[in-house]
Design a protein around this motif. Structure first.
Motif, short mmCIF file in Angstrom:
data_model
loop_
_atom_site.label_atom_id
_atom_site.label_comp_id
_atom_site.label_asym_id
_atom_site.label_seq_id
_atom_site.Cartn_x
_atom_site.Cartn_y
_atom_site.Cartn_z
N ARG A 2 -7.47 -4.18 -3.06
CA ARG A 2 -7.36 -3.97 -4.50
C ARG A 2 -7.56 -2.49 -4.86
O ARG A 2 -6.79 -1.93 -5.65
CB ARG A 2 -8.39 -4.83 -5.24
CG ARG A 2 -8.30 -4.73 -6.77
CD ARG A 2 -9.31 -5.63 -7.43
NE ARG A 2 -10.68 -5.26 -7.07
CZ ARG A 2 -11.35 -4.23 -7.62
NH1 ARG A 2 -10.76 -3.49 -8.55
NH2 ARG A 2 -12.58 -3.96 -7.25
N VAL A 3 -8.59 -1.86 -4.30
CA VAL A 3 -8.87 -0.47 -4.67
C VAL A 3 -7.74 0.48 -4.28
O VAL A 3 -7.34 1.34 -5.09
CB VAL A 3 -10.22 -0.02 -4.08
CG1 VAL A 3 -10.44 1.48 -4.30
CG2 VAL A 3 -11.36 -0.82 -4.72
N PRO A 4 -7.16 0.39 -3.07
CA PRO A 4 -6.01 1.25 -2.78
C PRO A 4 -4.86 1.09 -3.77
O PRO A 4 -4.20 2.07 -4.13
CB PRO A 4 -5.60 0.81 -1.37
CG PRO A 4 -6.85 0.29 -0.76
CD PRO A 4 -7.59 -0.37 -1.88
N ILE A 5 -4.64 -0.14 -4.24
CA ILE A 5 -3.55 -0.35 -5.19
C ILE A 5 -3.94 0.21 -6.57
O ILE A 5 -3.09 0.76 -7.28
CB ILE A 5 -3.18 -1.84 -5.26
CG1 ILE A 5 -2.60 -2.29 -3.91
CG2 ILE A 5 -2.17 -2.10 -6.37
CD1 ILE A 5 -2.37 -3.77 -3.79
N ASP B 240 0.82 -1.21 0.00
CA ASP B 240 0.00 0.00 0.00
C ASP B 240 0.86 1.27 0.00
O ASP B 240 0.31 2.38 0.00
CB ASP B 240 -0.90 0.04 1.23
CG ASP B 240 -2.01 -1.00 1.17
OD1 ASP B 240 -2.20 -1.62 0.11
OD2 ASP B 240 -2.69 -1.19 2.19
N ASP B 241 2.18 1.11 0.02
CA ASP B 241 3.09 2.25 0.18
C ASP B 241 2.68 3.10 1.38
O ASP B 241 2.62 4.34 1.33
CB ASP B 241 3.19 3.08 -1.10
CG ASP B 241 4.07 2.41 -2.16
OD1 ASP B 241 4.66 1.35 -1.85
OD2 ASP B 241 4.16 2.94 -3.28
N THR B 242 2.41 2.38 2.45
CA THR B 242 1.94 2.98 3.69
C THR B 242 2.84 4.11 4.16
O THR B 242 4.05 3.93 4.32
CB THR B 242 1.88 1.89 4.78
OG1 THR B 242 1.02 0.85 4.34
CG2 THR B 242 1.39 2.44 6.10
N ALA C 67 -1.52 -1.33 -15.93
CA ALA C 67 -1.59 -2.29 -14.83
C ALA C 67 -3.04 -2.67 -14.54
O ALA C 67 -3.89 -1.80 -14.33
CB ALA C 67 -0.95 -1.71 -13.58
N ARG C 68 -3.31 -3.95 -14.51
CA ARG C 68 -4.59 -4.48 -14.02
C ARG C 68 -4.35 -4.99 -12.60
O ARG C 68 -3.31 -5.59 -12.32
CB ARG C 68 -5.05 -5.62 -14.94
CG ARG C 68 -6.30 -6.34 -14.49
CD ARG C 68 -7.55 -5.56 -14.83
NE ARG C 68 -8.74 -6.27 -14.35
CZ ARG C 68 -9.42 -7.17 -15.06
NH1 ARG C 68 -9.00 -7.48 -16.29
NH2 ARG C 68 -10.49 -7.75 -14.57
N ILE C 69 -5.31 -4.76 -11.70
CA ILE C 69 -5.15 -5.17 -10.31
C ILE C 69 -6.17 -6.25 -10.00
O ILE C 69 -7.37 -6.08 -10.25
CB ILE C 69 -5.34 -3.99 -9.34
CG1 ILE C 69 -4.64 -2.72 -9.85
CG2 ILE C 69 -4.86 -4.37 -7.94
CD1 ILE C 69 -3.16 -2.83 -10.03
N ARG C 70 -5.71 -7.36 -9.44
CA ARG C 70 -6.57 -8.48 -9.07
C ARG C 70 -6.36 -8.84 -7.61
O ARG C 70 -5.25 -8.72 -7.09
CB ARG C 70 -6.27 -9.71 -9.93
CG ARG C 70 -6.73 -9.63 -11.37
CD ARG C 70 -6.34 -10.87 -12.14
NE ARG C 70 -7.00 -10.90 -13.44
CZ ARG C 70 -8.15 -11.51 -13.67
NH1 ARG C 70 -8.78 -12.14 -12.68
NH2 ARG C 70 -8.70 -11.49 -14.88
#
Length: 243
Positions: free
Chosen positions: A121-124, A78-80, A137-140
């Motif tokens: 998924r949504v945060p990424i 998440d790059d917190t 980029a597709r996120i799964r």
């Protein structure tokens, strides 16, 4: 050179996995100092966990800098706290999502990030948009609890593999990015299994940190990442007040 690799959750066994992945790719003259946050959630799965991971993360980055680290890696996809850490620190701070996406972009036109839970998924997706990778980029999400990755009987690794198969077939993915630091030990095995590039963000971040150190570059202190304005912080957060 010395790089602090910080796990912003409080699970030390995950830190060990992250440390092994970092040391496998680090140069012979690079010291990897792996650190587990001393306060916060045991895993980071969504916005709420992320918010409460920040104080412990920032405390560890500050301590690592004082101890002589030349760069820091935040080992959460998440790059917190990345922006806050860059404003606070005077050493380069690398997020593993940004590092992984940048690395994937060097070697593939389109790629799929496979992460853990749907709530992650949504945060990424938002990070991919921020980093200019939304069109590539597709996120799964593979419906895996983060800590299940450490349990060989959980079925988590099979679900990860199944999602990679779907990414190849449905997304036409040319590379796979592992969207969790807890997957760091799987990259080379999966790359051999699927015969395509598989990028682990921990390793990518370590190599980019080495490059920044070698180039003598650090985070700009003009504008957005300027040092925080000194002011009192009250209550439990008093130790974080900018000096």
């Amino acid at each position: 050179m010395s790089i602090a690799v910080i796990n912003p959750n409080t699970t030390s066994s995950m830190t060990a996995t992250i440390a092994d992945a970092a040391r496998q790719v680090a140069a012979a003259n690079t010291e990897i100092v792996a650190i587990t946050s001393s306060m916060g959630p045991v895993s980071i799965e969504g916005y709420y966990d992320e918010a409460f991971a920040l104080p412990g993360l920032l405390r560890e980055i500050a301590a690592a800098q004082r101890a002589g680290a030349q760069a820091a890696v935040i080992a959460c996809f998440d790059d917190t706290g990345l922006d806050a850490a860059r404003a606070m620190a005077t050493i380069p701070v690398i997020g593993i999502c940004e590092a992984a996406l940048a690395t994937a972009a060097f070697i593939a036109k389109r790629f799929t990030v496979v992460t853990t839970m749907e709530r992650s998924r949504v945060p990424i997706e938002e990070l991919a948009q921020r980093y200019g990778m939304a069109g590539r980029a597709r996120i799964r999400a593979a419906n895996i609890a983060v800590l299940a990755l450490e349990d060989p009987n959980s079925g988590a690794r099979d679900r990860l593999r199944n999602e990679i198969v779907r990414a190849i077939g449905e997304d036409n993915a040319e590379a796979i990015v592992l969207g969790c630091a807890g997957m760091a030990d799987l990259a080379r095995t999966l790359q051999a299994e699927f015969g395509m590039p598989v990028i682990d963000g921990v390793g990518a971040a370590v190599k980019q940190a080495e490059a920044l150190i070698a180039l003598g570059l650090t985070t700009s202190k003009r504008g957005a990442y300027a040092a925080p304005v000194p002011k009192p912080y009250l209550g439990a957060l008093s130790e974080f007040a900018p000096a």
